[in-house]
Design an enzyme around this catalytic site. Structure first.
Site, PDB file in Angstrom:
ATOM      1  N   LYS A 162      84.902  70.756  53.786  1.00  0.00           N
ATOM      2  CA  LYS A 162      85.307  71.731  52.775  1.00  0.00           C
ATOM      3  C   LYS A 162      85.452  73.131  53.371  1.00  0.00           C
ATOM      4  CE  LYS A 162      83.365  69.050  48.977  1.00  0.00           C
ATOM      5  NZ  LYS A 162      84.689  68.559  48.558  1.00  0.00           N
ATOM      6  N   SER A 178      74.063  69.112  47.828  1.00  0.00           N
ATOM      7  CA  SER A 178      73.268  68.298  46.915  1.00  0.00           C
ATOM      8  C   SER A 178      71.810  68.714  47.017  1.00  0.00           C
ATOM      9  CB  SER A 178      73.416  66.819  47.273  1.00  0.00           C
ATOM     10  OG  SER A 178      72.415  66.054  46.627  1.00  0.00           O
ATOM     11  N   VAL A 180      69.468  66.831  46.778  1.00  0.00           N
ATOM     12  CA  VAL A 180      68.752  65.743  47.445  1.00  0.00           C
ATOM     13  C   VAL A 180      68.760  65.935  48.960  1.00  0.00           C
ATOM     14  CG1 VAL A 180      68.635  63.232  47.761  1.00  0.00           C
ATOM     15  CG2 VAL A 180      69.367  64.186  45.564  1.00  0.00           C
ATOM     16  N   GLU A 252      87.036  64.795  45.081  1.00  0.00           N
ATOM     17  CA  GLU A 252      86.925  63.527  45.810  1.00  0.00           C
ATOM     18  C   GLU A 252      85.817  62.759  45.108  1.00  0.00           C
ATOM     19  OE1 GLU A 252      85.993  60.535  47.725  1.00  0.00           O
ATOM     20  OE2 GLU A 252      84.864  61.912  49.002  1.00  0.00           O
ATOM     21  N   CYS A 286      81.598  56.438  49.588  1.00  0.00           N
ATOM     22  CA  CYS A 286      82.488  56.406  48.425  1.00  0.00           C
ATOM     23  C   CYS A 286      83.676  55.475  48.620  1.00  0.00           C
ATOM     24  CB  CYS A 286      82.971  57.812  48.091  1.00  0.00           C
ATOM     25  SG  CYS A 286      83.795  58.659  49.440  1.00  0.00           S
ATOM     26  N   GLU A 464      91.370  66.042  50.832  1.00  0.00           N
ATOM     27  CA  GLU A 464      90.620  66.669  51.910  1.00  0.00           C
ATOM     28  C   GLU A 464      91.343  66.326  53.213  1.00  0.00           C
ATOM     29  OE1 GLU A 464      87.982  68.466  51.126  1.00  0.00           O
ATOM     30  OE2 GLU A 464      86.636  67.403  49.753  1.00  0.00           O
TER      31      GLU A 464
END
Length: 490
Positions: A162, A178, A180, A252, A286, A464
């Protein structure tokens, strides 16, 4: 006692505490160890980051393309120099095997940054004559301050995917990792500053969606949002971005991608590809090809090959170089994956292997789910329709090519697809009919920097990587020039 000291926000080229004073824990999913307490940004911190980014962006955009590229290339060199240390931190935070993070995560992220540093000069306008005394030209201007929200599965790689085109085009970025897995994005901010990036051009705001993510998407001075994550959250991000200030968005999102094994396929090759498309990164990718279509007559032979390869998976401590399969990223995510597995059993799928949490020895301390293969699956089963984001392969049989294509496309997702066949004419014929943005023939998963990555349908908006993404971080200004005296009708 956490392994690392408190992790602060990164604003204006330095670490600063969150104004609200709130923190959250980051945990090693392989052991349950608390790695750090991380400061949780809020809307006030975001305002400070935006002010910093606006000031830094003016300086950054005023540099020549060559000057910007030199700074980005210095960051590339630092990333490669610190590859092993960053990989170890990524492994501790995500649970991904060190053998992966050392060879893929930082390496491919640095490759993308190097690519955009090299192609930034391609942001060239056009000059078009209109008549003897008049012409127009176009120029690509940076958007200004842009925002990005990362996913937890490839933290530093996604941050680089990004940041690279945004910075190369002259923008400043506010990045929310994130909650996490925020640790390596903060290290990336340090590297950018060390490389010479002006203060404020890359700010990192750890925190959850409620405290800072939503504020980022609706902030009126942020011109674009790039988001990687689930489709449901993506819808909310897109709605917030558009309702606040008509921001441009790149999304995305999720997938339930088909892998079609043709009747003439080398079954050993097909099994190798199916394994990588389902169990790499413990299935937390993903683009995974979780719906594997195989000719009905080849099902038994293909099942045997898959089961033989599952035996080769080395499950264990992610820091052990021999490990090829780590835990789920968190206890909450592990529970969601296990619930999908139980639903698969309840709906009549035949369990070939796995299907449970792993609790032997040291694995009991972590969030490990066994590599799981279901056969005799049907298109209406939940495990076939919904993204699981875990190590769960669904095997489906088909009778002819048209049936395989129709069923492969019968989904709201359209992120990726693949075909395995030695017949390239057949391969291209099938690929051209598949409704997916990223397609592979006789391979799976690679996303080189020049290749645009993104989905059809509800798997995303925009792309992307690739040259078009560089242009997507600019706006086009058209300028007409009149060389002769202007003739008014009045």
């Amino acid at each position: 006692m956490p392994r690392f000291p408190d992790q602060l926000l990164y604003i204006g080229g330095r670490y600063v505490p969150a104004r609200g004073g709130h923190t959250f824990e980051v945990v090693n999913p392989a052991t349950g160890e608390v790695l750090a307490n991380v400061h949780n940004a809020d809307a006030d911190d975001l305002d400070a980051a935006v002010d910093s980014a606006k000031a830094g962006q003016r300086h950054w955009a005023a540099l020549t393309v060559v000057e910007r590229s030199r700074i980005l290339l210095r960051a590339v060199a630092l990333l490669r120099e610190r590859n092993d240390a960053l990989a170890e931190l990524e492994t501790l935070n995500t649970g991904k095997p060190l053998s992966e993070t050392r060879s893929v995560d930082i390496v491919t992220g640095a490759d993308v940054l190097e690519y955009y540093a090299g192609v930034a000069q391609a942001l060239q306008g056009v000059q078009v004559p209109l008549r003897e005394g008049s012409f127009f030209y176009t120029r690509h201007e940076p958007l200004g301050v842009v925002g990005a929200i990362g996913a937890w599965n490839y933290p530093i790689q996604i941050a680089l995917w990004k940041a690279a085109p945004a910075l190369a085009a002259g923008n400043a970025m506010i990045f929310k990792p994130s909650e996490v897995t925020p640790l390596t994005a903060l290290k990336l901010a340090e590297i950018f500053t060390e490389a010479g990036l002006p203060d404020g051009v890359f700010n990192v705001l750890p925190g959850d969606g409620a405290s800072v993510g939503h504020a980022l998407t609706e902030h009126p001075e942020i011109e674009k949002i790039s988001f990687t994550g689930g489709t449901a959250t993506g819808r909310k991000v897109m709605a917030s971005a558009s309702s606040s200030s008509l921001k441009d968005v790149t999304m995305e999102l999720g997938g339930k991608s088909p892998l079609i094994v043709c009747a003439d396929a080398d079954l050993d090759l097909a099994a190798d590809i199916a394994m990588m498309a389902n169990f790499y990164s413990s299935g937390q990718v993903c683009t995974n090809g979780t719906r594997v279509f195989v000719p009905r007559a080849l099902r038994t032979a293909f099942e045997a090959r898959l089961l033989a390869r599952v035996q080769r998976i080395h499950i264990g401590d992610p820091l052990d170089e021999r490990t090829t399969f780590g835990p789920m990223v968190s206890a909450a995510h592990m529970q969601r994956v296990l619930e999908h597995i139980e639903q698969g059993k309840a709906e009549g799928a035949r369990l070939l292997c796995g299907g449970e949490r792993l609790r032997d020895g040291a694995l009991a301390q972590g969030c490990y789910v066994a590599p799981t293969i279901f056969s005799d699956c049907t298109d209406v089963m939940t495990i076939v329709r919904e993204e699981i984001f875990g190590p769960v392969l669904s095997l489906l049989t088909y009778d002819d090519e048209d049936e395989a294509i129709t069923r492969a496309n019968a989904t709201s997702y359209g992120l990726a697809a693949g075909v395995v066949t030695p017949d390239l004419s057949r391969a291209h014929r099938l690929i051209h009919r598949l409704e997916a943005g990223i397609c592979w023939i006789n391979t799976w998963g690679e996303s080189p920097a020049p290749m645009p990555v993104g989905g059809y349908k509800q798997s995303g908006v925009g792309r992307e990587n690739g040259l078009a993404t560089l242009q997507a971080y600019t706006r086009t200004k058209s300028v007409q020039v009149e060389l002769e005296r202007y003739a008014s009708v009045f």
